[in-house]
Design an enzyme around this catalytic site. Structure first.
Site, PDB file in Angstrom:
ATOM      1  N   ASN A   1       1.051  20.636 -21.202  1.00 27.05           N
ATOM      2  CA  ASN A   1       0.624  19.837 -22.347  1.00 27.05           C
ATOM      3  C   ASN A   1       0.890  20.551 -23.673  1.00 27.05           C
ATOM      4  OD1 ASN A   1      -0.483  17.246 -22.589  1.00 27.05           O
ATOM      5  ND2 ASN A   1      -2.361  18.096 -23.461  1.00 27.05           N
TER       6      ASN A   1
ATOM      7  N   ARG B   1       0.810  -1.230   0.000  1.00 24.53           N
ATOM      8  CA  ARG B   1       0.000   0.000   0.000  1.00 24.53           C
ATOM      9  C   ARG B   1       0.843   1.280   0.000  1.00 24.53           C
ATOM     10  NH1 ARG B   1      -3.159  -3.143   3.437  1.00 24.53           N
ATOM     11  NH2 ARG B   1      -5.005  -3.919   2.362  1.00 24.53           N
TER      12      ARG B   1
ATOM     13  N   HIS C   1       1.007  13.793 -29.255  1.00 27.06           N
ATOM     14  CA  HIS C   1       0.552  12.427 -28.955  1.00 27.06           C
ATOM     15  C   HIS C   1      -0.082  11.787 -30.180  1.00 27.06           C
ATOM     16  CE1 HIS C   1       0.323  13.274 -24.361  1.00 27.06           C
ATOM     17  NE2 HIS C   1       1.412  12.598 -24.662  1.00 27.06           N
TER      18      HIS C   1
ATOM     19  N   GLU D   1      11.336  19.339 -24.327  1.00 26.82           N
ATOM     20  CA  GLU D   1      10.596  19.693 -23.103  1.00 26.82           C
ATOM     21  C   GLU D   1      11.215  20.936 -22.443  1.00 26.82           C
ATOM     22  OE1 GLU D   1       7.813  18.181 -22.357  1.00 26.82           O
ATOM     23  OE2 GLU D   1       7.940  16.242 -23.388  1.00 26.82           O
TER      24      GLU D   1
ATOM     25  N   HIS E   1       1.670  18.783 -26.878  1.00 31.35           N
ATOM     26  CA  HIS E   1       1.372  17.361 -26.676  1.00 31.35           C
ATOM     27  C   HIS E   1       0.059  16.921 -27.320  1.00 31.35           C
ATOM     28  CE1 HIS E   1       4.690  17.760 -23.956  1.00 31.35           C
ATOM     29  NE2 HIS E   1       4.633  16.506 -23.578  1.00 31.35           N
TER      30      HIS E   1
ATOM     31  N   LYS F   1       8.714  23.218 -13.995  1.00 31.51           N
ATOM     32  CA  LYS F   1       7.836  22.086 -13.640  1.00 31.51           C
ATOM     33  C   LYS F   1       7.570  22.080 -12.126  1.00 31.51           C
ATOM     34  CE  LYS F   1       6.099  17.700 -14.196  1.00 31.51           C
ATOM     35  NZ  LYS F   1       5.950  16.518 -14.970  1.00 31.51           N
TER      36      LYS F   1
ATOM     37  N   LYS G   1       3.509  11.638 -11.026  1.00 30.99           N
ATOM     38  CA  LYS G   1       2.693  10.757 -11.872  1.00 30.99           C
ATOM     39  C   LYS G   1       3.465   9.472 -12.116  1.00 30.99           C
ATOM     40  CE  LYS G   1       0.041  13.985 -14.705  1.00 30.99           C
ATOM     41  NZ  LYS G   1      -0.165  14.414 -16.112  1.00 30.99           N
TER      42      LYS G   1
ATOM     43  N   HIS H   1       9.184  10.610 -28.309  1.00 33.15           N
ATOM     44  CA  HIS H   1       8.151  11.485 -27.749  1.00 33.15           C
ATOM     45  C   HIS H   1       8.513  12.965 -27.943  1.00 33.15           C
ATOM     46  CE1 HIS H   1       5.104  12.892 -24.965  1.00 33.15           C
ATOM     47  NE2 HIS H   1       6.039  13.483 -24.250  1.00 33.15           N
TER      48      HIS H   1
ATOM     49  N   ARG I   1      -1.623  22.913 -14.509  1.00 32.15           N
ATOM     50  CA  ARG I   1      -0.749  21.829 -14.968  1.00 32.15           C
ATOM     51  C   ARG I   1      -0.996  21.480 -16.441  1.00 32.15           C
ATOM     52  NH1 ARG I   1       1.243  16.681 -11.212  1.00 32.15           N
ATOM     53  NH2 ARG I   1       2.613  15.782 -12.769  1.00 32.15           N
TER      54      ARG I   1
ATOM     55  N   GLU J   1      -3.531  18.301 -11.526  1.00 32.01           N
ATOM     56  CA  GLU J   1      -3.957  18.693 -12.860  1.00 32.01           C
ATOM     57  C   GLU J   1      -5.403  19.210 -12.877  1.00 32.01           C
ATOM     58  OE1 GLU J   1      -1.747  16.762 -16.224  1.00 32.01           O
ATOM     59  OE2 GLU J   1      -3.773  16.057 -16.602  1.00 32.01           O
TER      60      GLU J   1
HETATM   61  N1  LIG Z   1       5.455  10.666 -15.090  1.00 35.22           N
HETATM   62  C1  LIG Z   1       5.468  11.734 -15.858  1.00 35.22           C
HETATM   63  O1  LIG Z   1       5.061  12.827 -15.463  1.00 35.22           O
HETATM   64  C2  LIG Z   1       6.012  11.599 -17.250  1.00 35.22           C
HETATM   65  C3  LIG Z   1       6.253  12.762 -18.003  1.00 35.22           C
HETATM   66  C4  LIG Z   1       6.802  12.615 -19.270  1.00 35.22           C
HETATM   67  C5  LIG Z   1       7.088  11.348 -19.769  1.00 35.22           C
HETATM   68  N2  LIG Z   1       6.829  10.247 -19.009  1.00 35.22           N
HETATM   69  C6  LIG Z   1       7.141   8.909 -19.507  1.00 35.22           C
HETATM   70  O2  LIG Z   1       8.552   8.822 -19.691  1.00 35.22           O
HETATM   71  C7  LIG Z   1       8.821   7.818 -20.658  1.00 35.22           C
HETATM   72  C8  LIG Z   1       9.893   8.319 -21.602  1.00 35.22           C
HETATM   73  O3  LIG Z   1      11.040   8.615 -20.854  1.00 35.22           O
HETATM   74  P1  LIG Z   1      12.489   8.683 -21.522  1.00 35.22           P
HETATM   75  O4  LIG Z   1      12.421   9.508 -22.739  1.00 35.22           O
HETATM   76  O5  LIG Z   1      13.420   9.049 -20.442  1.00 35.22           O
HETATM   77  O6  LIG Z   1      12.679   7.188 -22.066  1.00 35.22           O
HETATM   78  P2  LIG Z   1      13.428   5.893 -21.495  1.00 35.22           P
HETATM   79  O7  LIG Z   1      13.275   5.777 -20.054  1.00 35.22           O
HETATM   80  O8  LIG Z   1      12.950   4.765 -22.340  1.00 35.22           O
HETATM   81  O9  LIG Z   1      14.944   6.180 -21.844  1.00 35.22           O
HETATM   82  C9  LIG Z   1      15.343   6.305 -23.191  1.00 35.22           C
HETATM   83  C10 LIG Z   1      16.505   5.350 -23.522  1.00 35.22           C
HETATM   84  O10 LIG Z   1      17.701   5.917 -22.996  1.00 35.22           O
HETATM   85  C11 LIG Z   1      18.386   4.951 -22.183  1.00 35.22           C
HETATM   86  N3  LIG Z   1      19.083   5.712 -21.154  1.00 35.22           N
HETATM   87  C12 LIG Z   1      18.526   6.341 -20.092  1.00 35.22           C
HETATM   88  N4  LIG Z   1      19.459   7.060 -19.450  1.00 35.22           N
HETATM   89  C13 LIG Z   1      20.616   6.857 -20.093  1.00 35.22           C
HETATM   90  C14 LIG Z   1      21.941   7.357 -19.920  1.00 35.22           C
HETATM   91  N5  LIG Z   1      22.234   8.254 -18.973  1.00 35.22           N
HETATM   92  N6  LIG Z   1      22.904   6.920 -20.773  1.00 35.22           N
HETATM   93  C15 LIG Z   1      22.609   6.047 -21.778  1.00 35.22           C
HETATM   94  N7  LIG Z   1      21.374   5.580 -22.019  1.00 35.22           N
HETATM   95  C16 LIG Z   1      20.391   5.994 -21.189  1.00 35.22           C
HETATM   96  C17 LIG Z   1      17.320   4.004 -21.706  1.00 35.22           C
HETATM   97  O11 LIG Z   1      17.850   2.738 -21.394  1.00 35.22           O
HETATM   98  C18 LIG Z   1      16.380   3.964 -22.922  1.00 35.22           C
HETATM   99  O12 LIG Z   1      16.851   3.031 -23.851  1.00 35.22           O
HETATM  100  C19 LIG Z   1       7.501   7.494 -21.342  1.00 35.22           C
HETATM  101  O13 LIG Z   1       7.053   6.239 -20.914  1.00 35.22           O
HETATM  102  C20 LIG Z   1       6.571   8.592 -20.852  1.00 35.22           C
HETATM  103  O14 LIG Z   1       5.232   8.148 -20.764  1.00 35.22           O
HETATM  104  C21 LIG Z   1       6.308  10.351 -17.766  1.00 35.22           C
END
Ligand SMILES: NC(=O)c1ccc[n+]([C@@H]2O[C@H](COP(=O)([O-])OP(=O)(O)OC[C@H]3O[C@@H](n4cnc5c(N)ncnc54)[C@H](O)[C@@H]3O)[C@@H](O)[C@H]2O)c1
Length: 374
Positions: free
Chosen positions: A260, A123, A267, A187, A263, A242, A145, A280, A256, A252
């Site tokens: 977007n 939990r 998206h 971003e 986005h 942020k 999130k 993305h 917040r 949100e």
């Molecule tokens: N929670 C939120 O508020 C929020 C906001 C935006 C995006 N997201 C989520 O984040 C995700 C995308 O995140 P991302 O772009 O970081 O992708 P990711 O976590 O897939 O990382 C991208 C790639 O880079 C590699 N990597 C990470 N750090 C590294 C480093 N320092 N050196 C070498 N390789 C490295 C990872 O292994 C992966 O292959 C999506 O699932 C999205 O939905 C969440």
């Protein structure tokens, strides 16, 4: 140390967000200061753990912590029920306790997955975010999130679970593939456009210094310069946007939604092109350009903003045109499935001037189609 630290303060929680070169070395003392003294469940992915795991594990073990490392396969497909179950089995099999802490070392995928595991196991136990992508530092790691994907859509299962600490060590970015870094800049630029004109100017200055106009035609873009403190300062300033927004609007309910920006169409482009075709951040960059064009055609902003933003996106290696073959009508239909749609109306975040946006739900479809055509 203090100047590296921002604080999220919402109605339900307050936590530090640290952005600095070498920040991971300070992790044991920071966990101790937060009263987190149980076992450490270090969740990462198969790419990041070999690269940066030692920088987390070694100082923690030296400080007397028991550290249990675990890596999911790198990539978006790991945000799944299957990987979540594997994490539950690992933690429950190891007799996790409520006083323990989950560390999320990686990009947004690891952050979302580890955050949701921490939110739901027993939990809820504490989570600390250790973002290693630019996108995760300026966006995903802050705000609480968490979640996984479902076969019916992205991020549909999840929970709000605020971290106890976010520690972004900017030296980890030196190993990030250039394309992933560029996607993160989208971003950062977005944060400048929606909220911080000074950040936008600093990005323009960085582009002017690192991206020589004479080479622009050859696609010269800003590359990461390890050791230049301006990079971590800019990232911190983007994170501050942020931090401010989620402090004022944790769930949100209002402001917040400005995060977007880009986005709504981003998206749709990501989904129609096929997940994995565009990153993305690349889709968001195109979405920002389309949103700015819509704003200009409605007389909300001038054409100068559209051109300036496009030049900045290009300087950071980001696209502004649609991939070939995407159908405008299909994109428009997808924007109606956006999670931010209310009463069947798409809520567009549109720029007025750099640093300011408005929310509009009265954008004529014809203007969206025209922006897509251009
Ligand atoms: N929670 C939120 O508020 C929020 C906001 C935006 C995006 N997201 C989520 O984040 C995700 C995308 O995140 P991302 O772009 O970081 O992708 P990711 O976590 O897939 O990382 C991208 C790639 O880079 C590699 N990597 C990470 N750090 C590294 C480093 N320092 N050196 C070498 N390789 C490295 C990872 O292994 C992966 O292959 C999506 O699932 C999205 O939905 C969440």
């Amino acid at each position: 140390m203090q100047t590296d630290t921002l604080t999220v303060t919402s109605s339900t929680s307050s936590y530090p967000v640290v952005v600095a070169d070498g920040a991971l070395a300070t992790l044991p003392q920071r966990l101790g200061a937060l009263g987190l003294q149980g076992r450490v469940w270090l969740l990462s992915d198969t790419t990041v753990l070999p690269l940066h795991g030692a920088a987390v594990v070694a100082p923690l073990r030296t400080a007397g912590y028991t550290v249990e490392p675990f890596a999911v396969p790198a990539g978006e497909t790991s945000k799944s029920q299957t990987q979540l179950d594997a994490i539950y089995a690992w933690m429950l099999g190891g007799a996790v306790e409520r006083r323990d802490v989950v560390l999320a070392l990686g990009g947004g995928v690891v952050g979302d997955l580890a955050g949701f595991a921490a939110a739901s196991i027993l939990r809820g136990i504490p989570v600390v975010q250790l973002p290693t992508t630019l996108l995760a530092m300026v966006d995903a790691a802050v705000g609480g999130k968490t979640g996984i994907n479902h076969p019916l859509g992205k991020n549909l299962i999840g929970a709000f679970h605020q971290p106890r600490l976010v520690l972004a060590d900017t030296t980890t970015l030196t190993t990030l593939p250039p394309r992933e870094l560029c996607a993160g800049w989208a971003e950062v630029i977005k944060h400048g456009v929606i909220k911080d004109a000074g950040l936008y100017t600093e990005l323009q200055n960085l582009a002017a210094d690192y991206c020589h106009p004479a080479q622009a035609a050859q696609g010269s873009v800003v590359t990461w310069a390890a050791g230049d403190p301006r990079f971590s300062a800019i990232i911190r300033r983007a994170v501050a946007v942020k931090v401010g927004v989620v402090s004022r609007d944790e769930r949100e309910q209002g402001e917040r939604i400005t995060l977007n920006y880009g986005h709504t169409m981003g998206h749709a482009i990501e989904a129609l092109a096929g997940y994995g075709t565009l990153l993305h951040g690349e889709a968001v960059a195109i979405g920002m350009h389309i949103a700015a064009r819509i704003a200009a055609s409605m007389g909300i902003c001038d054409l100068g903003l559209v051109k300036s933003q496009r030049a900045l996106l290009h300087a950071f290696g980001l696209p502004t045109s649609l991939p070939a073959g995407l159908d405008a009508q299909a994109l428009i239909a997808l924007t109606l499935r956006d999670k931010k749609v209310q009463a069947h109306k798409v809520r567009w975040v549109l720029p007025t001037t750099i640093g300011n946006v408005v929310i509009r739900d009265d954008v004529p479809e014809e203007l969206v189609r025209a922006a897509l055509r251009s």
